[in-house]
Design an enzyme around this catalytic site. Structure first.
Site, mmCIF file in Angstrom:
data_model
loop_
_atom_site.group_PDB
_atom_site.id
_atom_site.type_symbol
_atom_site.label_atom_id
_atom_site.label_comp_id
_atom_site.label_asym_id
_atom_site.label_seq_id
_atom_site.Cartn_x
_atom_site.Cartn_y
_atom_site.Cartn_z
ATOM 1 N N SER A 120 0.833 -1.202 0.000
ATOM 2 C CA SER A 120 0.000 0.000 0.000
ATOM 3 C C SER A 120 0.865 1.249 0.000
ATOM 4 O O SER A 120 0.357 2.344 -0.202
ATOM 5 C CB SER A 120 -0.905 0.007 1.227
ATOM 6 O OG SER A 120 -0.117 -0.013 2.401
ATOM 7 N N HIS A 141 -3.407 -4.084 -5.013
ATOM 8 C CA HIS A 141 -3.556 -3.753 -3.593
ATOM 9 C C HIS A 141 -4.906 -4.230 -3.064
ATOM 10 O O HIS A 141 -5.953 -3.699 -3.440
ATOM 11 C CB HIS A 141 -3.385 -2.233 -3.387
ATOM 12 C CG HIS A 141 -3.477 -1.824 -1.955
ATOM 13 N ND1 HIS A 141 -4.064 -0.655 -1.547
ATOM 14 C CD2 HIS A 141 -3.059 -2.438 -0.818
ATOM 15 C CE1 HIS A 141 -4.003 -0.566 -0.235
ATOM 16 N NE2 HIS A 141 -3.401 -1.643 0.221
ATOM 17 N N GLU A 153 -7.139 -2.416 -5.783
ATOM 18 C CA GLU A 153 -6.581 -1.316 -6.568
ATOM 19 C C GLU A 153 -5.470 -1.875 -7.464
ATOM 20 O O GLU A 153 -4.502 -2.454 -6.956
ATOM 21 C CB GLU A 153 -6.003 -0.231 -5.646
ATOM 22 C CG GLU A 153 -7.068 0.539 -4.871
ATOM 23 C CD GLU A 153 -6.474 1.519 -3.862
ATOM 24 O OE1 GLU A 153 -7.080 2.566 -3.651
ATOM 25 O OE2 GLU A 153 -5.408 1.226 -3.279
ATOM 26 N N ASN A 192 -6.410 4.561 0.589
ATOM 27 C CA ASN A 192 -5.686 5.022 1.779
ATOM 28 C C ASN A 192 -5.624 6.544 1.857
ATOM 29 O O ASN A 192 -5.501 7.112 2.940
ATOM 30 C CB ASN A 192 -4.276 4.429 1.822
ATOM 31 C CG ASN A 192 -4.297 2.998 2.346
ATOM 32 O OD1 ASN A 192 -5.349 2.480 2.715
ATOM 33 N ND2 ASN A 192 -3.149 2.354 2.358
#
Ligand code: CAA
Length: 285
Positions: A120, A141, A153, A192
């Site tokens: 990440s 991800h 992702e 995130n």
């Protein structure tokens, strides 16, 4: 290209559940970790999870049996990697270790194999050159808990080919996940970054005494419809991980606003890392 065999590197929280997702998707999957005890713990957790899925009527016995049969474990990276069409690396979040793994993968995997990192914080461009095949490298991800969360992702670096993006997108779909494409490498990708903004606001509200962490979490759940409040979620992700993500973001942006929040720094210094240590913002049994 058709992907049939997947290698997942790292049997930690993320790697083990990603591997099981791959096996449930019908892929022959190897879970590799240099630690035998980590592999054994992963197998036990996945067998228990499978039994509870069957008991709850969410999966049939046949489905879990065939997934567990497709899933093998291996401590030696070279033998684990030899037949892989796709590698998903979920090892420790350290650039030097990931560079070493990608350099090795460039030597020991088949020429056609795609190499993805679940990181990440480290965009794949940081390890692409080491692999010697940057067009077949990207981030894939997943989110915690990976057996539950739908989103994956897919982050392309400047060299990632369309064929690579298409192949990993197809894999994510076959895992019954929802792939989203991130066209440019940016610290935190999409999720995130959004989570970081919410966490920062929640931490500021708590620090300034506007509301208790319980009421902030309740607001997120009952006003915004989030499945968990930000403090509950940070405790689940791990406050050391939240701290690490903020530090990695700051290292990229040089923006002091991205530094770890003082409340996080305080908790980590006290060893209160969330669920995994028995206490974070909340106590756990
Ligand atoms: N592993 C596997 N399955 C799990 C699980 C785990 N650790 N925790 C919960 N589940 C499953 C349960 O078995 C249950 O399945 P069924 O409904 O099919 O029976 C389902 O998830 C719901 O669980 P619960 O009823 O126990 O609890 P819940 O409804 O509160 O859901 C949750 C738990 C799925 C974690 C939910 O609260 C949620 O979605 N929270 C938000 C999680 C999130 O935001 N994750 C992203 C974190 S950020 C990240 O991962 C990125 C990064 O880079 C750090």
């Amino acid at each position: 290209m058709t992907i049939q065999r997947i290698l997942v590197i790292g049997a930690g929280t993320m790697g083990r559940q990603i591997a099981m997702s791959c096996a449930l998707g019908g892929y022959t999957t190897v879970l590799q970790d240099i630690s035998g005890p980590a592999l054994d713990a992963a197998r036990t957790e996945l067998e228990n999870w499978s039994a509870s899925r069957v008991a709850k009527g969410k999966l049939s016995q046949d489905e879990v049996d065939s997934a567990l049969q497709l899933l093998s474990q291996e401590s030696d990276l070279t033998s684990a990697a030899k037949d892989a069409d796709l590698v998903i690396e979920a090892a420790v979040e350290r650039l030097d270790i990931k560079e070493q793994i990608f350099a090795q993968l460039g030597q020991i995997t088949a020429e056609h194999a795609i190499l993805a990192t679940n990181s990440s914080t480290l965009p794949s461009s940081k390890v692409a050159a080491a692999s010697g095949r940057p067009d077949r490298v990207c981030n894939m991800h997943f989110f915690n808990p990976a057996l539950v969360m739908k989103c994956v992702e897919i982050v392309r670096n400047a060299d990632t080919s369309d064929a690579t993006v298409n192949a990993v997108t197809e894999v994510a779909q076959r895992l019954n996940k929802q792939p989203v494409l991130v066209n440019k490498e940016i610290p935190g990708f999409i999720a995130n970054r959004m989570m970081g903004a919410i966490n920062k606001e929640a931490l500021n509200l708590a620090q300034s005494g506007v509301a208790s962490i319980e009421d902030i979490d309740t607001t997120a759940r009952t006003a915004l419809g989030h499945p968990m409040g930000p403090f509950e979620l940070m405790d689940m992700v791990g406050l050391d991980v939240v701290d690490f993500i903020a530090q990695a973001t700051y290292a990229e942006t040089d923006d002091e606003a991205d530094l770890p929040h003082p409340l996080i720094v305080e908790k980590v210094a006290a060893g209160k890392l969330g669920r995994k240590s028995g206490e974070g913002f909340y106590p756990y049994n």
